[in-house]
Design a protein around this motif. Structure first.
Motif, PDB file in Angstrom:
ATOM      1  N   LEU A  55      41.224  23.658   4.095  1.00 23.88           N
ATOM      2  CA  LEU A  55      40.287  23.575   5.223  1.00 23.88           C
ATOM      3  C   LEU A  55      38.882  23.215   4.740  1.00 23.88           C
ATOM      4  CD1 LEU A  55      41.501  26.652   7.314  1.00 23.88           C
ATOM      5  CD2 LEU A  55      41.680  24.227   7.952  1.00 23.88           C
ATOM      6  N   LEU A  56      38.455  23.819   3.629  1.00 21.77           N
ATOM      7  CA  LEU A  56      37.141  23.473   3.071  1.00 21.77           C
ATOM      8  C   LEU A  56      37.111  22.011   2.631  1.00 21.77           C
ATOM      9  CD1 LEU A  56      36.355  26.639   0.886  1.00 21.77           C
ATOM     10  CD2 LEU A  56      35.182  25.926   2.978  1.00 21.77           C
ATOM     11  N   GLY A  57      38.203  21.584   2.011  1.00 19.87           N
ATOM     12  CA  GLY A  57      38.267  20.211   1.529  1.00 19.87           C
ATOM     13  C   GLY A  57      38.300  19.199   2.654  1.00 19.87           C
ATOM     14  N   LEU A  58      39.019  19.514   3.733  1.00 18.56           N
ATOM     15  CA  LEU A  58      39.084  18.593   4.862  1.00 18.56           C
ATOM     16  C   LEU A  58      37.701  18.434   5.495  1.00 18.56           C
ATOM     17  CD1 LEU A  58      40.722  16.775   6.679  1.00 18.56           C
ATOM     18  CD2 LEU A  58      41.320  18.791   8.067  1.00 18.56           C
ATOM     19  N   GLN A  59      36.989  19.542   5.616  1.00 19.74           N
ATOM     20  CA  GLN A  59      35.634  19.461   6.181  1.00 19.74           C
ATOM     21  C   GLN A  59      34.736  18.601   5.291  1.00 19.74           C
ATOM     22  OE1 GLN A  59      34.769  20.710   9.218  1.00 19.74           O
ATOM     23  NE2 GLN A  59      32.896  19.518   8.856  1.00 19.74           N
ATOM     24  N   LYS A  60      34.921  18.742   3.961  1.00 18.68           N
ATOM     25  CA  LYS A  60      34.142  17.934   3.030  1.00 18.68           C
ATOM     26  C   LYS A  60      34.491  16.455   3.172  1.00 18.68           C
ATOM     27  CE  LYS A  60      32.861  17.633  -1.857  1.00 18.68           C
ATOM     28  NZ  LYS A  60      33.061  18.213  -3.212  1.00 18.68           N
ATOM     29  N   ARG A  61      35.766  16.168   3.428  1.00 18.06           N
ATOM     30  CA  ARG A  61      36.185  14.774   3.631  1.00 18.06           C
ATOM     31  C   ARG A  61      35.540  14.184   4.895  1.00 18.06           C
ATOM     32  NH1 ARG A  61      37.936  12.421  -0.983  1.00 18.06           N
ATOM     33  NH2 ARG A  61      39.884  13.301  -1.782  1.00 18.06           N
ATOM     34  N   PHE A  62      35.451  14.998   5.945  1.00 20.97           N
ATOM     35  CA  PHE A  62      34.782  14.541   7.165  1.00 20.97           C
ATOM     36  C   PHE A  62      33.318  14.169   6.861  1.00 20.97           C
ATOM     37  CE2 PHE A  62      37.748  17.255  10.019  1.00 20.97           C
ATOM     38  CZ  PHE A  62      38.684  16.234  10.028  1.00 20.97           C
ATOM     39  N   GLU A  63      32.664  15.025   6.064  1.00 16.55           N
ATOM     40  CA  GLU A  63      31.256  14.782   5.723  1.00 16.55           C
ATOM     41  C   GLU A  63      31.116  13.511   4.884  1.00 16.55           C
ATOM     42  OE1 GLU A  63      30.058  18.337   3.779  1.00 16.55           O
ATOM     43  OE2 GLU A  63      30.242  19.601   5.574  1.00 16.55           O
ATOM     44  N   GLN A  64      32.047  13.321   3.936  1.00 18.44           N
ATOM     45  CA  GLN A  64      31.992  12.122   3.093  1.00 18.44           C
ATOM     46  C   GLN A  64      32.177  10.856   3.931  1.00 18.44           C
ATOM     47  OE1 GLN A  64      35.113  12.977   0.310  1.00 18.44           O
ATOM     48  NE2 GLN A  64      33.775  14.090  -1.116  1.00 18.44           N
ATOM     49  N   ALA A  65      33.079  10.916   4.888  1.00 15.46           N
ATOM     50  CA  ALA A  65      33.319   9.761   5.757  1.00 15.46           C
ATOM     51  C   ALA A  65      32.076   9.439   6.583  1.00 15.46           C
ATOM     52  CB  ALA A  65      34.514  10.035   6.670  1.00 15.46           C
ATOM     53  N   GLU A  66      31.423  10.488   7.058  1.00 14.69           N
ATOM     54  CA  GLU A  66      30.214  10.275   7.858  1.00 14.69           C
ATOM     55  C   GLU A  66      29.105   9.660   7.013  1.00 14.69           C
ATOM     56  OE1 GLU A  66      27.526  12.746  11.103  1.00 14.69           O
ATOM     57  OE2 GLU A  66      29.430  13.559  10.351  1.00 14.69           O
ATOM     58  N   ASN A  67      28.985  10.123   5.753  1.00 22.08           N
ATOM     59  CA  ASN A  67      27.960   9.591   4.851  1.00 22.08           C
ATOM     60  C   ASN A  67      28.217   8.122   4.507  1.00 22.08           C
ATOM     61  OD1 ASN A  67      26.661  12.060   4.786  1.00 22.08           O
ATOM     62  ND2 ASN A  67      27.722  12.755   2.932  1.00 22.08           N
ATOM     63  N   ARG A  68      29.493   7.717   4.567  1.00 26.71           N
ATOM     64  CA  ARG A  68      29.831   6.318   4.308  1.00 26.71           C
ATOM     65  C   ARG A  68      29.632   5.443   5.541  1.00 26.71           C
ATOM     66  NH1 ARG A  68      34.668   8.525   2.258  1.00 26.71           N
ATOM     67  NH2 ARG A  68      35.758   7.640   4.065  1.00 26.71           N
ATOM     68  N   GLY A  69      29.298   6.057   6.642  1.00 25.20           N
ATOM     69  CA  GLY A  69      29.168   5.320   7.890  1.00 25.20           C
ATOM     70  C   GLY A  69      30.501   5.068   8.554  1.00 25.20           C
ATOM     71  N   GLU A  70      31.515   5.877   8.211  1.00 25.19           N
ATOM     72  CA  GLU A  70      32.848   5.743   8.800  1.00 25.19           C
ATOM     73  C   GLU A  70      33.305   7.097   9.361  1.00 25.19           C
ATOM     74  OE1 GLU A  70      35.164   4.527   5.467  1.00 25.19           O
ATOM     75  OE2 GLU A  70      34.430   2.457   5.479  1.00 25.19           O
ATOM     76  N   PRO A  71      32.526   7.682  10.272  1.00 22.17           N
ATOM     77  CA  PRO A  71      32.846   9.028  10.758  1.00 22.17           C
ATOM     78  C   PRO A  71      34.185   9.079  11.482  1.00 22.17           C
ATOM     79  CG  PRO A  71      31.215   7.983  12.165  1.00 22.17           C
ATOM     80  CD  PRO A  71      31.374   7.071  10.978  1.00 22.17           C
ATOM     81  N   VAL A  72      34.849  10.226  11.323  1.00 23.83           N
ATOM     82  CA  VAL A  72      36.091  10.465  12.054  1.00 23.83           C
ATOM     83  C   VAL A  72      35.713  10.934  13.455  1.00 23.83           C
ATOM     84  CG1 VAL A  72      38.212  11.831  12.169  1.00 23.83           C
ATOM     85  CG2 VAL A  72      37.313  11.079   9.937  1.00 23.83           C
ATOM     86  N   ALA A  73      36.197  10.255  14.466  1.00 19.18           N
ATOM     87  CA  ALA A  73      35.841  10.584  15.854  1.00 19.18           C
ATOM     88  C   ALA A  73      36.230  12.017  16.177  1.00 19.18           C
ATOM     89  CB  ALA A  73      36.538   9.614  16.805  1.00 19.18           C
ATOM     90  N   GLU A  74      35.380  12.681  16.993  1.00 14.86           N
ATOM     91  CA  GLU A  74      35.614  14.083  17.333  1.00 14.86           C
ATOM     92  C   GLU A  74      36.972  14.275  18.002  1.00 14.86           C
ATOM     93  OE1 GLU A  74      34.044  16.867  16.720  1.00 14.86           O
ATOM     94  OE2 GLU A  74      32.467  15.879  15.560  1.00 14.86           O
ATOM     95  N   GLU A  75      37.369  13.316  18.859  1.00 20.26           N
ATOM     96  CA  GLU A  75      38.643  13.484  19.564  1.00 20.26           C
ATOM     97  C   GLU A  75      39.849  13.357  18.630  1.00 20.26           C
ATOM     98  OE1 GLU A  75      37.198   9.196  20.265  1.00 20.26           O
ATOM     99  OE2 GLU A  75      36.357  11.235  20.200  1.00 20.26           O
TER     100      GLU A  75
END
Length: 411
Positions: free
Chosen positions: A324-344
């Motif tokens: 769970l911690l790692g998945l949240q970190k992956r979401f943050e990394q994607a957002e920093n790359r300009g490729e955010p995972v959509a909330e839905e």
């Protein structure tokens, strides 16, 4: 299945010999037989038992064990060790001062404790004694041999080599030393392979056996399945030694007799010395290894290192927490790359993560995933290159969340 029950089941005229000195393809670049082919030969010849004695390693042990059991052959797990001329710890320039080669010895495990001992000796050979070969010495042999049977080996064995190069008196003293280590678990190995030196060694060992109350045992030092495979085996040695078949200095076994012979062939070779063949069955009777590979529910047992957790946390809870911690970190990394995972889309990630964690737990793989993420993480911290993921592992969201892989399987 016991050797006696195998005898009763097979009860064939050729069922009266067991090969105890056999090399598989795991004797790297020196032998050609695959474990399942070797056990298949033993089964076809109605031989009740078979030993695997690869050079210095136990790489093929479990594969051989399973193949032998499937073929109705009693597996005997062994090892042909390299003995350093002096100490296993002498290497490099210091070792070059000794002109003597490494000698050899065949060791067979009598039970699970014996299996642990030959695994220990193999590990010591690689971790402490490796110098061109994984070597041990008599110091560690004395310490880890209480459940081992010893055969004196082929012409490169310590006893035969000493006889041929230092004379019978020195060789007899060495046999006495080995007898002090192995007691009634020491056997003098004889062969009839067409080599003149072997005939001299056989005569000497027969004399020593009579004088010291020991037994001789017939072997064939198998390196390939069929007689016609000799050339392929010699090519393999050339590859390993960087030589060609035309090179007169290349190493070779010396004849085309080192193949997997039938019981009848071995009996014919030793028709004047039948007790040497009988002793193979005596040794097979003395050993017996049973691995517990499945639990009471029939699930595989994985012998993994213990993964430490804090405060009594279970492995299942720990892998869930880190995922769970790692998945949240992956979401943050994607957002920093300009490729955010959509909330839905995020709930689908958590649903898949929960599903995978359930599968991993039911398979008993919680510890396995935690161990892998530990050494992968360590490698990345040390700037050791690690691939982004391959095979089925790249399809796991848990592996992605734990930073084992770097591919988003959902995406």
């Amino acid at each position: 299945m016991s050797l006696q029950s195998l005898r009763e089941r097979l009860s064939g005229s050729e069922m009266d010999f067991a090969h105890l000195h056999v090399h598989s393809q795991y004797s790297l670049l020196e032998a050609t037989g695959r474990p399942k082919d070797l056990t298949g030969k033993a089964s076809a010849f109605k031989q009740p038992a078979l030993a695997l004695t690869d050079y210095g390693n136990m790489f093929g042990a479990i594969e051989f064990y399973l193949a032998a059991r499937d073929q109705g052959v009693k597996p005997i797990l062994g090892l042909e060790v390299f003995l350093a001329p002096q100490s296993r710890l002498i290497k490099g320039e210091e070792a070059k001062r000794f002109s003597e080669p490494n000698r050899r010895m065949v060791l067979l495990a009598m039970d699970i404790e014996g299996y642990r001992q030959i695994c220990k000796l193999s590990s010591i050979g690689y971790q402490e004694g490796f110098y061109y070969r994984p070597r041990i010495d008599y110091e560690v042999l004395r310490e880890h041999s209480s459940r081992l049977i010893a055969l004196t080996g082929s012409l490169q064995g310590d006893v035969p080599w000493t006889f041929l190069n230092r004379g019978p008196d020195e060789a007899k003293k060495l046999v006495q030393d080995l007898k002090s280590i192995f007691e009634d678990r020491l056997y003098l190995e004889v062969a009839r392979n067409g080599l003149p030196e072997q005939n001299k060694v056989n005569a000497f060992l027969a004399e020593v056996a009579k004088d010291q109350g020991l037994k001789c045992v017939a072997t064939n030092n198998v390196h390939y399945l069929n007689r016609e495979d000799q050339l392929a085996q010699e090519v393999l040695i050339c590859i390993g030694s960087n030589k060609t078949l035309h090179d007169e200095t290349r190493y070779r076994l010396g004849s085309d007799q080192f193949y997997f012979k039938s019981s009848q062939e071995m009996r014919d070779l030793f028709q004047d010395w039948p007790e040497a063949c009988d002793t193979t069955l005596e040794i097979a009777d003395r050993v017996g290894i049973e691995f517990r590979l499945k639990d009471s529910a029939g699930n595989p047992i994985y012998h993994l290192p213990s993964y430490p957790t804090e405060g009594g946390t279970t492995l299942a809870d720990e892998i869930k927490r880190l995922s769970l911690l790692g998945l949240q970190k992956r979401f943050e990394q994607a957002e920093n790359r300009g490729e955010p995972v959509a909330e839905e889309l995020r709930p689908s990630y958590f649903e898949r993560l929960d599903f995978e964690l359930g599968v991993i737990h039911r398979m008993g793989f919680d510890g396995y995933f935690l161990i892998v993420q530990d050494f992968i993480g360590w490698a990345k911290e040390k700037d050791i290159p690690v691939g982004p993921g391959r095979g089925s592992g790249a399809g796991s969201l848990v592996a992605y969340s734990l930073a084992i892989t770097d591919l988003d399987p959902v995406r």
